[in-house]
Design a protein around this motif. Sequence first.
Motif, PDB file in Angstrom:
ATOM      1  N   GLU A 236       0.842  -1.210   0.000  1.00 55.33           N
ATOM      2  CA  GLU A 236       0.000   0.000   0.000  1.00 55.33           C
ATOM      3  C   GLU A 236       0.869   1.250   0.000  1.00 55.33           C
ATOM      4  O   GLU A 236       0.586   2.224  -0.723  1.00 55.33           O
ATOM      5  CB  GLU A 236      -0.929   0.000   1.227  1.00 55.33           C
ATOM      6  CG  GLU A 236      -2.120  -0.926   1.112  1.00 55.33           C
ATOM      7  CD  GLU A 236      -3.015  -0.832   2.334  1.00 55.33           C
ATOM      8  OE1 GLU A 236      -2.961   0.204   3.033  1.00 55.33           O
ATOM      9  OE2 GLU A 236      -3.770  -1.794   2.588  1.00 55.33           O
ATOM     10  N   SER A 240       0.841   3.937  -2.982  1.00 60.67           N
ATOM     11  CA  SER A 240       0.455   5.308  -2.634  1.00 60.67           C
ATOM     12  C   SER A 240       1.543   6.295  -3.066  1.00 60.67           C
ATOM     13  O   SER A 240       1.246   7.371  -3.619  1.00 60.67           O
ATOM     14  CB  SER A 240       0.206   5.399  -1.120  1.00 60.67           C
ATOM     15  OG  SER A 240      -0.178   6.703  -0.759  1.00 60.67           O
ATOM     16  N   GLY A 244       1.212   9.231  -5.977  1.00 59.34           N
ATOM     17  CA  GLY A 244       1.535  10.639  -5.682  1.00 59.34           C
ATOM     18  C   GLY A 244       2.576  11.186  -6.630  1.00 59.34           C
ATOM     19  O   GLY A 244       2.478  12.343  -7.072  1.00 59.34           O
ATOM     20  N   ALA A 249      -4.333  12.316  -7.451  1.00 53.79           N
ATOM     21  CA  ALA A 249      -4.743  12.853  -6.159  1.00 53.79           C
ATOM     22  C   ALA A 249      -5.358  11.750  -5.277  1.00 53.79           C
ATOM     23  O   ALA A 249      -5.996  10.819  -5.769  1.00 53.79           O
ATOM     24  CB  ALA A 249      -5.752  13.983  -6.367  1.00 53.79           C
ATOM     25  N   GLU A 250      -5.128  11.900  -3.964  1.00 48.57           N
ATOM     26  CA  GLU A 250      -5.699  10.987  -2.953  1.00 48.57           C
ATOM     27  C   GLU A 250      -5.392   9.519  -3.271  1.00 48.57           C
ATOM     28  O   GLU A 250      -6.231   8.634  -3.168  1.00 48.57           O
ATOM     29  CB  GLU A 250      -7.214  11.189  -2.831  1.00 48.57           C
ATOM     30  CG  GLU A 250      -7.576  12.597  -2.367  1.00 48.57           C
ATOM     31  CD  GLU A 250      -9.075  12.784  -2.208  1.00 48.57           C
ATOM     32  OE1 GLU A 250      -9.852  12.000  -2.819  1.00 48.57           O
ATOM     33  OE2 GLU A 250      -9.475  13.681  -1.467  1.00 48.57           O
ATOM     34  N   GLY A 251      -4.149   9.294  -3.658  1.00 45.43           N
ATOM     35  CA  GLY A 251      -3.734   7.934  -3.986  1.00 45.43           C
ATOM     36  C   GLY A 251      -3.810   6.990  -2.797  1.00 45.43           C
ATOM     37  O   GLY A 251      -3.974   5.774  -2.969  1.00 45.43           O
ATOM     38  N   TRP A 252      -3.718   7.531  -1.558  1.00 47.00           N
ATOM     39  CA  TRP A 252      -3.769   6.688  -0.354  1.00 47.00           C
ATOM     40  C   TRP A 252      -5.128   6.011  -0.200  1.00 47.00           C
ATOM     41  O   TRP A 252      -5.231   4.964   0.454  1.00 47.00           O
ATOM     42  CB  TRP A 252      -3.456   7.520   0.889  1.00 47.00           C
ATOM     43  CG  TRP A 252      -4.394   8.694   1.066  1.00 47.00           C
ATOM     44  CD1 TRP A 252      -4.262   9.932   0.535  1.00 47.00           C
ATOM     45  CD2 TRP A 252      -5.602   8.696   1.836  1.00 47.00           C
ATOM     46  NE1 TRP A 252      -5.308  10.747   0.897  1.00 47.00           N
ATOM     47  CE2 TRP A 252      -6.150  10.007   1.717  1.00 47.00           C
ATOM     48  CE3 TRP A 252      -6.271   7.772   2.600  1.00 47.00           C
ATOM     49  CZ2 TRP A 252      -7.332  10.385   2.340  1.00 47.00           C
ATOM     50  CZ3 TRP A 252      -7.444   8.143   3.229  1.00 47.00           C
ATOM     51  CH2 TRP A 252      -7.972   9.426   3.090  1.00 47.00           C
ATOM     52  N   GLN A 253      -6.206   6.610  -0.827  1.00 40.07           N
ATOM     53  CA  GLN A 253      -7.517   5.982  -0.765  1.00 40.07           C
ATOM     54  C   GLN A 253      -7.648   4.854  -1.793  1.00 40.07           C
ATOM     55  O   GLN A 253      -8.381   3.875  -1.568  1.00 40.07           O
ATOM     56  CB  GLN A 253      -8.609   7.030  -1.018  1.00 40.07           C
ATOM     57  CG  GLN A 253      -8.772   8.021   0.126  1.00 40.07           C
ATOM     58  CD  GLN A 253      -9.910   8.996  -0.136  1.00 40.07           C
ATOM     59  OE1 GLN A 253     -10.148   9.393  -1.286  1.00 40.07           O
ATOM     60  NE2 GLN A 253     -10.613   9.390   0.918  1.00 40.07           N
ATOM     61  N   ILE A 254      -6.957   4.999  -2.895  1.00 46.59           N
ATOM     62  CA  ILE A 254      -7.031   4.001  -3.967  1.00 46.59           C
ATOM     63  C   ILE A 254      -6.141   2.794  -3.676  1.00 46.59           C
ATOM     64  O   ILE A 254      -6.454   1.663  -4.025  1.00 46.59           O
ATOM     65  CB  ILE A 254      -6.647   4.638  -5.315  1.00 46.59           C
ATOM     66  CG1 ILE A 254      -7.605   5.775  -5.655  1.00 46.59           C
ATOM     67  CG2 ILE A 254      -6.613   3.602  -6.434  1.00 46.59           C
ATOM     68  CD1 ILE A 254      -7.224   6.540  -6.912  1.00 46.59           C
ATOM     69  N   SER A 285      -8.289   6.415 -12.203  1.00 46.08           N
ATOM     70  CA  SER A 285      -9.595   6.508 -11.543  1.00 46.08           C
ATOM     71  C   SER A 285     -10.595   5.550 -12.180  1.00 46.08           C
ATOM     72  O   SER A 285     -11.369   4.873 -11.494  1.00 46.08           O
ATOM     73  CB  SER A 285     -10.106   7.950 -11.633  1.00 46.08           C
ATOM     74  OG  SER A 285     -11.377   8.076 -11.024  1.00 46.08           O
ATOM     75  N   ASN A 288      -9.808   2.108 -11.156  1.00 45.33           N
ATOM     76  CA  ASN A 288     -10.179   1.881  -9.751  1.00 45.33           C
ATOM     77  C   ASN A 288     -11.627   1.407  -9.652  1.00 45.33           C
ATOM     78  O   ASN A 288     -11.946   0.488  -8.889  1.00 45.33           O
ATOM     79  CB  ASN A 288      -9.977   3.166  -8.951  1.00 45.33           C
ATOM     80  CG  ASN A 288     -10.347   2.981  -7.487  1.00 45.33           C
ATOM     81  OD1 ASN A 288      -9.905   2.036  -6.842  1.00 45.33           O
ATOM     82  ND2 ASN A 288     -11.164   3.886  -6.969  1.00 45.33           N
TER      83      ASN A 288
END
Length: 496
Positions: A236, A240, A244, A249-254, A285, A288
């Motif tokens: 992860e 992440s 980045g 953006a907000e790769g930690w959520q994906i 995205s 995802n």
Amino acid sequence: MNAQVMPCDRQEIGSLFLFEKLTPEQLGRLCAEGRVERFEPGPVYVEGAPATCFYVMIEGTVVLSRRVGKDDVEISRTSQRGVYAGAMQAYLGDRVPQTYTNSMRVTEPTRFYVLPAQSFADVMQEWFPMAAHLLEGLFFGARNTQRAIGQRERLLALGSLSAGLTHELNNPAAAAVRATGALRERVGRMRHKLSLITQGTYSREALASLIEIQERTAERVSKATALSPLEAADREDEISDWLGDHGVAEGWQIAPTFVQAGLDTDWLSQVAATVDESILPGAISWLNYTVETELLMGEIEDSTSRISQLVGAAKQYAQLDRAPHRDVDVHELLDSTLLMLSAKLGPQVRLVKDYDRSLPEVPAYPAELNQVWTNLVDNAAQAIRATGNEGTLTVRTAREGDRLLVEFRDTGPGVPQEIRNRIFDPFFTTKPVGEGTGLGLDISWRIVVNKHHGALEVNSVPGDTRFRVLLPYTVPHEETDRNPTEEEPSTAEEPS
């Protein structure tokens, strides 16, 4: 059968306790309709043959035996004058099978008073009509009572299993409902994203590349394997950081979703090499959503498969569309029972299956064997829970001579020596009032021994209790479809 007919002496037969209250006229009728026979050592009659005569021993030694599998097991041996056996239920007529329920032999020259079955029935009805009615009522009443109690025991077990099955079915059903709701949301977002992509400046080649990546991604998700928690956390972080660095953006959520799908930075690099850098964030995205929908569909598939498995186990357990007697693989029966009882075992009980799957099938009544497994597994689980600690239930199969062994071993406190000989008695239970009928082991014994001509044994020390079910590989020729929980006529079990 080597028998010599001898004169019937009214005074001699009148000295037998069975006939000592009869009048001279009645004794004369017995001598006229019956006879005295002297048998040399050997068989007198065999189990399963038509019950044609009632025997009262005048002198000698008699042995009664019952057939268990291929063996004749001795159940009684006596030299007591006046004991009787044979056509014990002749007075009931054709309402019960008129066959010998055991085998009788003599070990020395022995004399019997022998009365034909029909004559025995006639004198019972004429001389003792009230006694005949009472005996008839006791015989059928005891049998009906035992059948009703057995049915109640089965209903109690079925109710308990139904509650457990409902619980087991609820979990995957609820998971499927949740996954379906989430899938609907993800598909809606995917449609919205697709709309944005088609309105953008993507070339036909770029869209073709996206679709190809989507197909490869879906294929990779289907082959994903689970990682350890530490491996998943490291991946992860890697994903992440990669997202980045590439402007997502907000790769930690994906990242957690990609890790669950078995994707890594090498795969992301392949995606980046396939599409233009300008559309990479949108492509990630889009992919995802693809990964999420594949994972949700996998969850729905797992949940519905679990439901199907549980329904199949319930069907196998109840033997709903199966012949009542057939050759069976006991492992299938054991697996269905254990699956049905999985909720009742609870976290305290560790289940171990030690199967010899090379064993051949055995002729059996599968629905009734499932009832035996249920009783023995439930008892073992309760014994383990009674210790307050975790324990192990081991179910083992093996071959012992010409019989198949199914052994249930638990690490509970054991069966005390002082009650070991009573645990198979009807209504005997060590459970608190309201928690047990005392019929589970009695019914199990009847199913195994009376119905299947097998054996049910127990060996127990603290921490190691083993209930052993032995089933013969061959069916005795007199196999019948009698209810296994019916009371066996006790008067025919041993000389009286």
